[in-house]
Design a protein around this motif. Structure first.
Motif, PDB file in Angstrom:
ATOM      1  N   ARG A  73     -66.146  53.124 -69.479  1.00 55.55           N
ATOM      2  CA  ARG A  73     -65.457  52.740 -68.963  1.00 55.55           C
ATOM      3  C   ARG A  73     -65.036  53.993 -69.274  1.00 55.55           C
ATOM      4  NH1 ARG A  73     -63.722  47.820 -68.195  1.00 55.55           N
ATOM      5  NH2 ARG A  73     -65.021  46.237 -68.495  1.00 55.55           N
ATOM      6  N   ARG A  74     -65.030  55.719 -69.223  1.00 54.35           N
ATOM      7  CA  ARG A  74     -64.752  56.555 -70.058  1.00 54.35           C
ATOM      8  C   ARG A  74     -64.462  57.069 -69.034  1.00 54.35           C
ATOM      9  NH1 ARG A  74     -65.349  60.817 -74.483  1.00 54.35           N
ATOM     10  NH2 ARG A  74     -62.753  61.524 -74.728  1.00 54.35           N
ATOM     11  N   VAL A  75     -63.283  57.061 -68.252  1.00 53.67           N
ATOM     12  CA  VAL A  75     -62.688  59.068 -66.973  1.00 53.67           C
ATOM     13  C   VAL A  75     -63.315  60.506 -68.268  1.00 53.67           C
ATOM     14  CG1 VAL A  75     -61.487  59.422 -65.418  1.00 53.67           C
ATOM     15  CG2 VAL A  75     -61.302  57.799 -66.204  1.00 53.67           C
ATOM     16  N   VAL A  76     -63.880  60.566 -67.524  1.00 58.48           N
ATOM     17  CA  VAL A  76     -64.509  61.938 -68.232  1.00 58.48           C
ATOM     18  C   VAL A  76     -64.001  63.272 -66.768  1.00 58.48           C
ATOM     19  CG1 VAL A  76     -66.231  61.438 -69.890  1.00 58.48           C
ATOM     20  CG2 VAL A  76     -66.192  62.622 -67.913  1.00 58.48           C
ATOM     21  N   GLY A  77     -63.736  62.844 -65.823  1.00 59.99           N
ATOM     22  CA  GLY A  77     -63.238  63.911 -64.627  1.00 59.99           C
ATOM     23  C   GLY A  77     -62.890  63.400 -63.569  1.00 59.99           C
ATOM     24  N   TYR A  78     -61.543  64.867 -62.913  1.00 58.57           N
ATOM     25  CA  TYR A  78     -62.023  63.712 -61.274  1.00 58.57           C
ATOM     26  C   TYR A  78     -61.290  64.919 -60.339  1.00 58.57           C
ATOM     27  CZ  TYR A  78     -57.609  65.436 -63.429  1.00 58.57           C
ATOM     28  OH  TYR A  78     -56.095  65.933 -64.194  1.00 58.57           O
ATOM     29  N   ALA A  79     -61.318  64.558 -59.558  1.00 53.48           N
ATOM     30  CA  ALA A  79     -61.530  65.389 -58.330  1.00 53.48           C
ATOM     31  C   ALA A  79     -61.484  65.230 -56.806  1.00 53.48           C
ATOM     32  CB  ALA A  79     -63.490  66.241 -57.818  1.00 53.48           C
ATOM     33  N   GLY A  80     -61.250  65.538 -57.096  1.00 57.66           N
ATOM     34  CA  GLY A  80     -59.468  65.448 -54.989  1.00 57.66           C
ATOM     35  C   GLY A  80     -59.714  66.664 -53.876  1.00 57.66           C
ATOM     36  N   VAL A  81     -59.654  66.240 -52.484  1.00 58.54           N
ATOM     37  CA  VAL A  81     -59.589  67.122 -51.713  1.00 58.54           C
ATOM     38  C   VAL A  81     -58.377  66.489 -50.606  1.00 58.54           C
ATOM     39  CG1 VAL A  81     -61.828  68.217 -51.798  1.00 58.54           C
ATOM     40  CG2 VAL A  81     -61.361  65.916 -50.700  1.00 58.54           C
ATOM     41  N   TRP A  82     -57.904  67.336 -49.832  1.00 61.08           N
ATOM     42  CA  TRP A  82     -56.981  67.431 -48.945  1.00 61.08           C
ATOM     43  C   TRP A  82     -57.670  68.042 -47.476  1.00 61.08           C
ATOM     44  CZ3 TRP A  82     -52.327  70.535 -47.702  1.00 61.08           C
ATOM     45  CH2 TRP A  82     -51.927  70.894 -46.868  1.00 61.08           C
ATOM     46  N   ILE A  83     -57.939  66.984 -46.675  1.00 61.00           N
ATOM     47  CA  ILE A  83     -58.271  67.172 -45.666  1.00 61.00           C
ATOM     48  C   ILE A  83     -56.763  66.979 -44.301  1.00 61.00           C
ATOM     49  CG2 ILE A  83     -59.792  65.848 -43.897  1.00 61.00           C
ATOM     50  CD1 ILE A  83     -60.958  64.704 -46.082  1.00 61.00           C
ATOM     51  N   VAL A  84     -57.560  68.337 -43.938  1.00 62.64           N
ATOM     52  CA  VAL A  84     -56.817  68.852 -43.461  1.00 62.64           C
ATOM     53  C   VAL A  84     -57.167  68.875 -41.396  1.00 62.64           C
ATOM     54  CG1 VAL A  84     -55.059  70.954 -42.774  1.00 62.64           C
ATOM     55  CG2 VAL A  84     -55.380  70.821 -45.640  1.00 62.64           C
ATOM     56  N   PRO A  85     -56.386  68.399 -40.659  1.00 66.60           N
ATOM     57  CA  PRO A  85     -57.079  68.065 -39.209  1.00 66.60           C
ATOM     58  C   PRO A  85     -56.675  69.799 -38.134  1.00 66.60           C
ATOM     59  CG  PRO A  85     -55.343  66.798 -39.264  1.00 66.60           C
ATOM     60  CD  PRO A  85     -55.421  67.283 -40.686  1.00 66.60           C
ATOM     61  N   HIS A  86     -57.515  70.612 -37.996  1.00 73.99           N
ATOM     62  CA  HIS A  86     -58.083  71.526 -37.644  1.00 73.99           C
ATOM     63  C   HIS A  86     -58.187  71.764 -36.370  1.00 73.99           C
ATOM     64  CE1 HIS A  86     -58.915  75.701 -36.882  1.00 73.99           C
ATOM     65  NE2 HIS A  86     -57.638  76.576 -37.330  1.00 73.99           N
ATOM     66  N   PRO A  87     -57.720  72.185 -34.904  1.00 71.38           N
ATOM     67  CA  PRO A  87     -58.760  72.496 -33.990  1.00 71.38           C
ATOM     68  C   PRO A  87     -60.177  72.795 -33.927  1.00 71.38           C
ATOM     69  CG  PRO A  87     -56.946  74.165 -33.436  1.00 71.38           C
ATOM     70  CD  PRO A  87     -56.624  73.185 -35.195  1.00 71.38           C
ATOM     71  N   ASP A  88     -60.247  73.667 -34.346  1.00 72.99           N
ATOM     72  CA  ASP A  88     -61.520  74.552 -34.551  1.00 72.99           C
ATOM     73  C   ASP A  88     -63.271  73.399 -35.415  1.00 72.99           C
ATOM     74  OD1 ASP A  88     -61.188  76.160 -33.173  1.00 72.99           O
ATOM     75  OD2 ASP A  88     -60.720  77.482 -34.509  1.00 72.99           O
ATOM     76  N   GLY A  89     -62.202  72.183 -36.210  1.00 76.58           N
ATOM     77  CA  GLY A  89     -63.503  71.282 -36.781  1.00 76.58           C
ATOM     78  C   GLY A  89     -62.059  71.416 -38.481  1.00 76.58           C
ATOM     79  N   ASP A  90     -62.643  70.231 -38.794  1.00 76.92           N
ATOM     80  CA  ASP A  90     -61.490  69.435 -39.668  1.00 76.92           C
ATOM     81  C   ASP A  90     -61.432  70.491 -40.457  1.00 76.92           C
ATOM     82  OD1 ASP A  90     -59.561  67.788 -38.613  1.00 76.92           O
ATOM     83  OD2 ASP A  90     -60.630  66.648 -39.396  1.00 76.92           O
ATOM     84  N   GLN A  91     -60.723  70.739 -41.887  1.00 76.12           N
ATOM     85  CA  GLN A  91     -61.031  71.841 -43.267  1.00 76.12           C
ATOM     86  C   GLN A  91     -60.761  70.633 -44.402  1.00 76.12           C
ATOM     87  OE1 GLN A  91     -58.970  74.748 -42.473  1.00 76.12           O
ATOM     88  NE2 GLN A  91     -60.530  76.127 -40.747  1.00 76.12           N
ATOM     89  N   ALA A  92     -61.192  71.152 -45.568  1.00 78.56           N
ATOM     90  CA  ALA A  92     -61.329  70.373 -46.815  1.00 78.56           C
ATOM     91  C   ALA A  92     -59.893  71.673 -48.180  1.00 78.56           C
ATOM     92  CB  ALA A  92     -61.473  69.533 -47.503  1.00 78.56           C
ATOM     93  N   HIS A  93     -59.159  71.323 -48.680  1.00 74.37           N
ATOM     94  CA  HIS A  93     -58.530  72.214 -49.530  1.00 74.37           C
ATOM     95  C   HIS A  93     -58.725  71.144 -51.138  1.00 74.37           C
ATOM     96  CE1 HIS A  93     -55.233  74.926 -50.839  1.00 74.37           C
ATOM     97  NE2 HIS A  93     -55.509  73.961 -52.184  1.00 74.37           N
ATOM     98  N   VAL A  94     -59.744  71.414 -51.280  1.00 72.83           N
ATOM     99  CA  VAL A  94     -59.881  71.146 -52.942  1.00 72.83           C
ATOM    100  C   VAL A  94     -58.900  71.172 -53.393  1.00 72.83           C
ATOM    101  CG1 VAL A  94     -61.056  71.146 -55.247  1.00 72.83           C
ATOM    102  CG2 VAL A  94     -62.331  71.846 -53.025  1.00 72.83           C
ATOM    103  N   THR A  95     -57.573  70.099 -53.846  1.00 71.40           N
ATOM    104  CA  THR A  95     -56.875  70.192 -54.920  1.00 71.40           C
ATOM    105  C   THR A  95     -56.987  70.290 -56.474  1.00 71.40           C
ATOM    106  OG1 THR A  95     -56.815  67.596 -55.050  1.00 71.40           O
ATOM    107  CG2 THR A  95     -55.339  68.402 -53.543  1.00 71.40           C
ATOM    108  N   ASN A  96     -57.819  69.503 -56.896  1.00 69.76           N
ATOM    109  CA  ASN A  96     -58.208  69.667 -58.466  1.00 69.76           C
ATOM    110  C   ASN A  96     -59.143  69.098 -58.735  1.00 69.76           C
ATOM    111  OD1 ASN A  96     -57.726  67.060 -58.450  1.00 69.76           O
ATOM    112  ND2 ASN A  96     -56.037  67.055 -58.895  1.00 69.76           N
ATOM    113  N   VAL A  97     -59.833  70.201 -59.310  1.00 71.11           N
ATOM    114  CA  VAL A  97     -61.315  69.946 -60.226  1.00 71.11           C
ATOM    115  C   VAL A  97     -61.314  69.762 -61.963  1.00 71.11           C
ATOM    116  CG1 VAL A  97     -64.325  70.360 -60.424  1.00 71.11           C
ATOM    117  CG2 VAL A  97     -62.606  70.442 -58.497  1.00 71.11           C
ATOM    118  N   VAL A  98     -61.119  69.159 -62.708  1.00 74.49           N
ATOM    119  CA  VAL A  98     -60.988  68.188 -64.206  1.00 74.49           C
ATOM    120  C   VAL A  98     -61.967  67.846 -64.436  1.00 74.49           C
ATOM    121  CG1 VAL A  98     -59.266  68.853 -65.181  1.00 74.49           C
ATOM    122  CG2 VAL A  98     -58.080  68.855 -63.750  1.00 74.49           C
ATOM    123  N   VAL A  99     -62.285  68.241 -66.270  1.00 67.68           N
ATOM    124  CA  VAL A  99     -63.227  67.693 -66.534  1.00 67.68           C
ATOM    125  C   VAL A  99     -62.272  67.283 -68.215  1.00 67.68           C
ATOM    126  CG1 VAL A  99     -65.533  67.382 -67.648  1.00 67.68           C
ATOM    127  CG2 VAL A  99     -65.686  68.553 -64.916  1.00 67.68           C
TER     128      VAL A  99
END
Length: 186
Positions: A73-99
């Protein structure tokens, strides 16, 4: 919905196996109680709970994806992305990766990134980017293993004192990148 049904549906959301006791699943507000101390330990200027709540609210419209890594039940890390629409294909920006400090160098960040990569590819992204502390050689090595390459520097980005290296990884929708992910998962 019964308590049992809710618990079963939560386990269905898990995007990784629990071979070593580590489960990767979508982040929920209930995880913030355990994620916030990890955030505070990792960053001198950490995100507030309200910032996290706002980010989680945006997962509903598909513009964000946040995952947690749990042992039991213990959270030991997390990570996230922001998905940005783009005409040549969407891109993801990693917002955080924390352990959490006591769980670093055990593959938690790699497993979080693998799960994020699979999800952003599933959503049609063709590239992803991130910023990493110039002093964080371990994190840079991890990101290079995923195909990220340095593309620039953001001067004094972290707390107005430390530079960030901007890294990009393109063509993540290709068979070659799928092979890279399979190799990283092995």
């Amino acid at each position: 919905m019964s308590v049992v049904s809710r618990l079963l549906s939560r386990s269905d959301d898990a995007v990784d196996d629990a071979v070593d006791g580590l489960v990767i699943e979508p982040m929920r507000r209930r995880h913030l109680r355990q994620a916030m101390p990890i955030e505070d330990e990792a960053y001198p200027t950490s995100w507030s709970r309200s910032v996290f709540e706002s980010e989680l609210d945006q997962t509903r419209n598909g513009s964000r994806c946040y995952l947690v890594a749990r042992r039991g039940r213990r959270v030991v890390g997390y990570a996230g992305v922001w998905i940005v629409p783009h005409p040549d294909g969407d891109q993801a920006h990693v917002t955080n990766v924390v352990v959490a400090a006591e769980h670093r160098r055990r593959g938690v960040a790699r497993r979080l990134l693998l799960a994020l990569a699979r999800e952003i590819i599933r959503r049609g992204c063709v590239a992803w980017t991130l910023e990493v502390r110039a002093s964080s050689e371990g994190a840079q090595a991890l990101y290079r293993s995923f195909g990220f390459v340095p593309a620039g520097v953001r001067t004094r980005y972290y707390d107005h004192s430390e530079d960030a290296i901007v890294m990009w990884c393109h063509d993540i929708d290709t068979p070659a990148y799928a092979a890279r992910l399979r190799e990283l998962a092995a």
